[in-house]
Design a protein around this motif. Structure first.
Motif, mmCIF file in Angstrom:
data_model
loop_
_atom_site.group_PDB
_atom_site.id
_atom_site.type_symbol
_atom_site.label_atom_id
_atom_site.label_comp_id
_atom_site.label_asym_id
_atom_site.label_seq_id
_atom_site.Cartn_x
_atom_site.Cartn_y
_atom_site.Cartn_z
ATOM 1 N N UNK A 113 99.975 -15.070 16.022
ATOM 2 C CA UNK A 113 100.796 -14.528 14.929
ATOM 3 C C UNK A 113 100.242 -14.942 13.572
ATOM 4 N N UNK A 114 99.561 -16.073 13.500
ATOM 5 C CA UNK A 114 98.912 -16.489 12.249
ATOM 6 C C UNK A 114 97.473 -15.950 12.183
ATOM 7 N N UNK A 115 96.753 -16.211 13.240
ATOM 8 C CA UNK A 115 95.291 -16.071 13.123
ATOM 9 C C UNK A 115 94.776 -14.669 13.405
ATOM 10 N N UNK A 116 95.437 -13.949 14.304
ATOM 11 C CA UNK A 116 95.029 -12.560 14.552
ATOM 12 C C UNK A 116 95.792 -11.632 13.595
ATOM 13 N N UNK A 117 97.121 -11.767 13.593
ATOM 14 C CA UNK A 117 97.915 -10.872 12.739
ATOM 15 C C UNK A 117 97.554 -11.076 11.255
ATOM 16 N N UNK A 118 97.385 -12.319 10.853
ATOM 17 C CA UNK A 118 97.020 -12.610 9.457
ATOM 18 C C UNK A 118 95.681 -11.996 9.086
ATOM 19 N N UNK A 119 94.749 -12.034 10.031
ATOM 20 C CA UNK A 119 93.434 -11.421 9.801
ATOM 21 C C UNK A 119 93.584 -9.906 9.657
ATOM 22 N N UNK A 120 94.459 -9.329 10.467
ATOM 23 C CA UNK A 120 94.684 -7.874 10.374
ATOM 24 C C UNK A 120 95.238 -7.507 8.995
ATOM 25 N N UNK A 121 96.132 -8.355 8.461
ATOM 26 C CA UNK A 121 96.702 -8.055 7.132
ATOM 27 C C UNK A 121 95.627 -8.184 6.050
ATOM 28 N N UNK A 122 94.753 -9.160 6.190
ATOM 29 C CA UNK A 122 93.668 -9.324 5.210
ATOM 30 C C UNK A 122 92.728 -8.109 5.252
ATOM 31 N N UNK A 123 92.474 -7.616 6.473
ATOM 32 C CA UNK A 123 91.606 -6.438 6.618
ATOM 33 C C UNK A 123 92.275 -5.198 6.030
ATOM 34 N N UNK A 124 93.605 -5.140 6.198
ATOM 35 C CA UNK A 124 94.359 -4.004 5.640
ATOM 36 C C UNK A 124 94.216 -3.982 4.118
ATOM 37 N N UNK A 125 94.323 -5.159 3.533
ATOM 38 C CA UNK A 125 94.179 -5.251 2.075
ATOM 39 C C UNK A 125 92.760 -4.859 1.654
ATOM 40 N N UNK A 126 91.789 -5.378 2.407
ATOM 41 C CA UNK A 126 90.386 -5.074 2.081
ATOM 42 C C UNK A 126 90.149 -3.568 2.172
ATOM 43 N N UNK A 127 90.731 -2.936 3.202
ATOM 44 C CA UNK A 127 90.514 -1.487 3.377
ATOM 45 C C UNK A 127 91.150 -0.715 2.227
ATOM 46 N N UNK A 128 92.336 -1.161 1.825
ATOM 47 C CA UNK A 128 92.987 -0.447 0.721
ATOM 48 C C UNK A 128 92.202 -0.647 -0.586
ATOM 49 N N UNK A 129 91.691 -1.842 -0.800
ATOM 50 C CA UNK A 129 90.880 -2.100 -2.005
ATOM 51 C C UNK A 129 89.626 -1.227 -1.969
ATOM 52 N N UNK A 130 89.060 -1.094 -0.780
ATOM 53 C CA UNK A 130 87.854 -0.256 -0.634
ATOM 54 C C UNK A 130 88.192 1.201 -0.970
ATOM 55 N N UNK A 131 89.337 1.661 -0.473
ATOM 56 C CA UNK A 131 89.759 3.040 -0.728
ATOM 57 C C UNK A 131 89.905 3.319 -2.215
ATOM 58 N N UNK A 132 90.224 2.266 -2.951
ATOM 59 C CA UNK A 132 90.381 2.446 -4.393
ATOM 60 C C UNK A 132 89.042 2.239 -5.094
ATOM 61 N N UNK A 133 88.020 2.090 -4.291
ATOM 62 C CA UNK A 133 86.653 2.058 -4.846
ATOM 63 C C UNK A 133 86.185 0.702 -5.306
ATOM 64 N N UNK A 134 87.012 -0.338 -5.054
ATOM 65 C CA UNK A 134 86.660 -1.607 -5.703
ATOM 66 C C UNK A 134 86.099 -2.711 -4.823
ATOM 67 N N UNK A 135 86.017 -2.531 -3.506
ATOM 68 C CA UNK A 135 85.705 -3.696 -2.663
ATOM 69 C C UNK A 135 84.205 -3.945 -2.533
ATOM 70 N N UNK A 136 83.780 -5.152 -2.962
ATOM 71 C CA UNK A 136 82.370 -5.551 -2.779
ATOM 72 C C UNK A 136 82.179 -6.353 -1.494
ATOM 73 N N UNK A 137 83.170 -7.213 -1.192
ATOM 74 C CA UNK A 137 82.983 -8.110 -0.043
ATOM 75 C C UNK A 137 84.314 -8.369 0.656
ATOM 76 N N UNK A 138 84.204 -8.606 1.970
ATOM 77 C CA UNK A 138 85.337 -9.122 2.750
ATOM 78 C C UNK A 138 84.781 -10.297 3.555
#
Ligand SMILES: NC(=O)c1ccc[n+]([C@@H]2O[C@H](COP(=O)([O-])OP(=O)(O)OC[C@H]3O[C@@H](n4cnc5c(N)ncnc54)[C@H](OP(=O)(O)O)[C@@H]3O)[C@@H](O)[C@H]2O)c1
Length: 379
Positions: A113-138
């Protein structure tokens, strides 16, 4: 110029990483995930954390430059409302996810619940940032111990194995990395896998007195000198300042993405339990450590120990024994060829254990293994 979203800043590794990020000219802002009641509480927690990584005089200025994002790894979108989530994604160019639950005594569902789910939420944020054209690194902080019960040389390019794990923590980190490989291939992902992170190489400072410190504490107090494991077991430790320097160097603008880095001492640099026991004996001046076969110990010696040892000593022995003995019986060797080559370009080298180990012991002794405040604050 970019804006970083960092998780894990109130933790042992994250606070050192935060200090390095804030020293970089390319980082124009740092959003940090914090568990807190409100902003004042978040800032209080951040200040407390940063005073363990930089001098108390410097900590307030660093905290003033952070933007706390109050949230929790176990909640959808970290518990942020729609507006806060989109605003965060809209300004983030670099996600660095280091937060995790590192306890060995949690059950697997909790760890996930911390380590897998938390990673999924971080990836979700990274994907949304990428969609807005701004993501350089995850960038994602894993652990070299995703290798679990393997005992051979583990390459940075390897993940999958069927050897099993020493505890649910290792398994959950393995599953999180596996999830990322399956679901975040479209993101500019880099994986950092530290081995056992110990105190600062120059000051010895740490807030984490688990793992390696457990048998050393027992030995230093004269409570116990039998290592349940083999003197030849390899142990890979790295100081926290090296881990932060490496993450900082390899996550700068222009650094390649897609790599997996073993932040480890490596096959040549790893020492043995026997060598560390000797260094501890040299420092504390006690009698030599003894080594016991784990199966023999559990069958024949432990029942006797249970009968004759009582009180806090028994509690410390049993708790630590349950979780840390597996790391004394056998470990993988973590090949770090890719990492050392990449770090050489930045002038960052893996410190040699023998050169800093006495600093760790001196700090542990002066704080009574974290029971007393440090005599000198971190530089
Ligand atoms: N230490 C090691 O030897 C080692 C070795 C290999 C890999 N690693 C990896 O390095 C990373 C950092 O480890 P560490 O040693 O610094 O651990 P740590 O000291 O326990 O810090 C963990 C951090 O994660 C945060 N966190 C935990 N649960 C959270 C939640 N539900 N919501 C938001 N934040 C939460 C903690 O916040 P709170 O302060 O609110 O709890 C803290 O900031 C982890 O990914 C770990 O797997 C560590």
């Amino acid at each position: 110029m970019g804006r970083v979203f960092l998780t894990g800043v109130t933790g042992f590794v994250g606070r050192y990483v935060a200090a390095r990020l804030l020293a970089r000219p390319d980082v124009e802002g740092l959003d940090v995930l914090v568990r807190a009641r409100d902003e004042a509480h978040a800032r209080e927690r951040l200040l407390d954390s940063m005073t363990h990584a930089v001098s108390p005089d410097d900590a307030p200025e660093l905290v003033a430059r952070m933007t706390p994002i109050i949230g929790d790894l176990r909640r959808d979108r970290f518990g942020l409302d729609e507006e806060a989530w989109h605003a965060l994604a809209g300004r983030t160019t670099h996600v660095l996810h280091g937060a995790a639950n590192v306890r060995f005594d949690q059950d697997l569902e909790d760890a996930r619940s911390y380590n897998v789910f938390g990673t999924e939420q971080a990836a979700l944020l990274a994907r949304e940032a990428k969609g807005r054209g701004g993501l350089d690194r995850f960038d994602w902080v894993g652990t070299a111990f995703v290798a679990g019960l393997r005992r051979d040389r583990v390459l940075e390019s390897e993940l999958e194995h069927a050897a099993g794990w020493k505890n649910p923590y290792e398994q959950s980190k393995y599953e999180a990395e596996q999830w990322l490989r399956a679901h975040a291939a479209d993101l500019p992902l880099t994986v950092f896998r530290p081995s056992i992170v110990v105190g600062d190489s120059s000051t010895g400072a740490t807030t984490n007195f688990g793992m390696l410190y457990w048998p050393i504490r027992l030995y230093a107090k004269g409570w116990w000198r039998t290592v349940v494991g083999s003197a030849e077991t390899p142990v890979d430790i790295v100081p926290v300042d090296f881990v932060a320097d490496a993450i900082d160097a390899l996550s700068q603008p222009g650094q390649p993405v897609g790599a997996t880095y073993h932040l480890t001492s490596g096959v040549e640099g790893a020492v043995t339990i026997g060598a560390l026991a000797q260094l501890a004996q040299d420092f504390f001046g006690g009698r030599p450590a003894r080594f016991a076969d784990p199966d023999f110990f559990m069958t024949w010696v432990r029942p006797v120990v249970d009968l004759f040892i009582w009180g806090p000593k028994r509690r410390v022995l049993r708790q630590g024994g349950r979780f840390f003995i597996p790391y004394m019986s056998g470990n993988p060797l973590f090949d770090n060829t890719e990492t050392t080559a990449a770090l050489a370009a930045h002038g960052v080298e893996v410190p040699q254990v023998r050169e800093y180990f006495s600093n760790l012991l001196a700090y542990a002794k002066s704080t009574d293994f974290g029971k007393k405040p440090a005599e000198t604050p971190p530089a």
